[in-house]
Design an enzyme around this catalytic site. Structure first.
Site, PDB file in Angstrom:
ATOM      1  N   PHE A 150      25.698  35.378   9.663  1.00 16.10           N
ATOM      2  CA  PHE A 150      24.387  35.572  10.317  1.00 16.10           C
ATOM      3  C   PHE A 150      24.695  36.331  11.842  1.00 16.10           C
ATOM      4  CE2 PHE A 150      25.770  31.741  12.679  1.00 16.10           C
ATOM      5  CZ  PHE A 150      25.283  32.045  14.200  1.00 16.10           C
ATOM      6  N   CYS A 282      32.833  36.474  16.705  1.00 16.57           N
ATOM      7  CA  CYS A 282      33.998  35.855  16.372  1.00 16.57           C
ATOM      8  C   CYS A 282      35.119  36.649  17.196  1.00 16.57           C
ATOM      9  CB  CYS A 282      34.474  36.415  14.905  1.00 16.57           C
ATOM     10  SG  CYS A 282      34.608  38.147  14.760  1.00 16.57           S
ATOM     11  N   GLU A 376      35.962  25.766  17.324  1.00 11.23           N
ATOM     12  CA  GLU A 376      35.162  27.069  17.610  1.00 11.23           C
ATOM     13  C   GLU A 376      33.590  26.285  17.852  1.00 11.23           C
ATOM     14  OE1 GLU A 376      33.886  29.331  14.329  1.00 11.23           O
ATOM     15  OE2 GLU A 376      34.070  30.941  15.667  1.00 11.23           O
TER      16      GLU A 376
END
Ligand code: NAD
Length: 485
Positions: A150, A282, A376
């Site tokens: 996304f 990321c 994360e």
């Protein structure tokens, strides 16, 4: 609902899915319902694969110099529609308009790289014995699939679309069900650019479609970008079915800040890296290791963080579940003794009360065993750990299971090299908070941030999207015969 119900795109047409199951597409900016997205079935995938398979013989036989003409036009069309594509990206993903513009500009660069592929894939030829020539050519694989996350509704699809297609493959893309609108628009632009029907297809859905892609006998290769949990599932399932697979996963990127770092520049970079795209990159900085006496830099990072205003220069996180997950990480760290220097919990933006925002958050005195140090978070949060030496900082960085990026802030070139050599990540920055290698360099992490061989963009993607044909030829009978000819 702002847009009509989303449909699949198969063989150059928008077509309804065979199922009635849909989910709502909600804008994280203000909670507006944008559309509905169908959860397609394997029957829909079969149709798309059939169309792609039918298109493959003609497309793969079209010379690459002709194929890339589509991407010259596609690049121009993305530039022409930059504003509209950026607005759509912000609506469905929640990032700021400026961040969306940067994303679409990156799509331009990705299309531009594809137009250079004819220059990069020339084969090799050599007389290997008297009168005998060996030559190599890159052949496309056939029907291939791309499954995307996304956080970049246009850029990550464009990591794969231009290169895979310019190299002669026919593609099925499975967008994220959270941001399904941009891919439909990209399909329209590809058609306008002259891409023949069937070469590019979009099938919307969730787990069922991903599993069907991994199992489909007529799909030759699968690329995946998303979380490590799903990357592992996709990599295992696709390779179990003898497909080529490259699966990029999540990240926990460490910034190492040394006492000689330039304070203002370092603080600006750290704050921008942890908060850009609301921390949903990321490549975002998620952990910072403060080596020695860097109090003055931490103070400046907090000053920079306080200048970041949700709803203005900080976008929304993707949904309520994400907002709650991020806030619970912060709360847990606080309970375990960390100090919240800048607190982004309970953020509301006036006039956008149904938007999902988390303010920039700086957490100090984090210890390596805390969840905020290890996992994360995917939000605008930085967890600061303190060490006395560079080797201790490297030990923390090396111990994390991911390996997308790491950065060091210092003015000492020798020390920077020492860290480049020892950090366990695929992409390293020196005084750069988001060390994304731009084209023609390739993008890809190490360890649990990537499964499979090679990288997803740049020159390295050529090996993934093609197979090498080696032909050995002799036209001259006088060359004689020996065991090698
Ligand atoms: P995700 O793993 O939840 O979803 C990615 C894709 O997989 C989506 O298309 C989704 O529909 C599908 N999917 C989700 N759950 C599935 C399941 N159980 N089985 C099969 N398919 C499933 O990731 P996301 O939340 O969309 O994206 C965020 C993640 O992506 C973060 O972890 C981020 O680090 C990562 N990411 C990595 C890179 C990289 O280059 N390494 C780039 C962008 C994003």
């Amino acid at each position: 609902m702002k847009y009509s119900a989303i449909q699949n795109y198969i063989n150059g047409q928008f077509v309804p899915a065979s199922t009635t199951r849909t989910i709502d597409v909600i804008s994280p900016v203000d909670g507006t319902k944008l559309s509905t997205v169908p959860m397609s079935s394997s029957k829909d995938l079969d149709q798309a694969v059939k169309a792609a398979k039918a298109a493959f013989p003609a497309w793969s036989k079209t010379p690459i110099k002709e194929r890339v003409q589509v991407f010259f036009k596609y690049k121009y069309l993305i530039e022409k529609h930059l504003k509209e594509l950026s607005e759509l990206c912000t609506e469905e993903n929640g990032k700021t308009y400026n961040e969306s513009v940067a994303e679409i500009e990156k799509c331009v660069e990705l299309a531009e790289f594809a137009t250079s592929l004819p220059q990069l894939i020339t084969g090799e030829v050599l007389e290997v014995s008297k009168g005998v020539e060996c030559r190599t050519e890159h052949a496309p694989l056939g029907v291939i699939a791309s499954i995307v996350p996304f956080n970049f509704p246009s850029m990550v699809p464009n990591w794969t679309i231009p290169n895979a297609i310019a190299l002669g493959n026919c593609m099925i893309i499975k967008p994220s069900e959270k941001v399904p609108l941009s891919c439909g628009r990209l399909a329209e632009l590809l058609k306008e650019a002259g891409l023949p029907d069937g070469v590019f297809n979009v099938v919307h859905g969730d787990v069922e479609i991903v599993e069907a892609i991994c199992d489909h006998p007529d799909i030759e290769a699968v690329s995946f970008v998303g979380s490590t949990k799903v990357a592992k599932i996709v990599y295992q399932r696709a390779t179990h079915n003898y497909k080529r697979c490259l699966a990029l996963g999540g990240a926990k990127n460490h910034l190492m800040v040394l006492p000689d770092a330039i304070p203002a520049m370092t603080a600006q970079n750290v704050a921008a890296s942890m908060s850009g795209c609301a921390g949903q990159r990321c490549m975002a900085a998620s952990a910072m290791v403060a080596v020695g006496s860097v109090e003055h830099i931490i103070e400046k990072i907090c000053e920079e963080a306080r200048k970041i205003i949700p709803g203005q220069n900080l976008g929304a996180v993707i949904n309520k579940a994400s907002q709650e997950r991020i806030e619970s990480y912060i709360t847990e760290a606080e309970k375990n003794g960390a100090k919240i220097l800048v607190d982004g919990r309970r953020t509301k933006v006036d006039g956008k009360e149904n938007g999902t925002y988390v303010g920039p958050t700086v957490i100090d005195y984090v210890t390596p065993d805390m969840s905020v140090a290890k996992e994360e978070i995917f939000g605008p949060v930085i967890s600061i750990m303190r060490t006395n030496t560079v080797d201790e900082a490297l030990a923390i960085e090396n111990a994390n299971p991911y390996g997308n990026a790491a950065s060091v802030f210092t003015q000492n070139g020798g020390m920077a090299r020492y860290i480049i050599d020892r950090a366990s990540a695929g992409m390293i920055g020196v005084n750069v908070g988001v060390p994304v290698p731009r084209e023609p360099f390739s993008f890809g992490g190490w360890n649990e941030s990537k499964f499979g061989v090679g990288d997803i963009t740049g020159k390295s993607s050529i090996e993934f999207w093609t197979k090498l044909k080696k032909s050995t030829t002799k036209w001259n009978p006088e060359a004689g015969i020996n065991w090698m000819s």
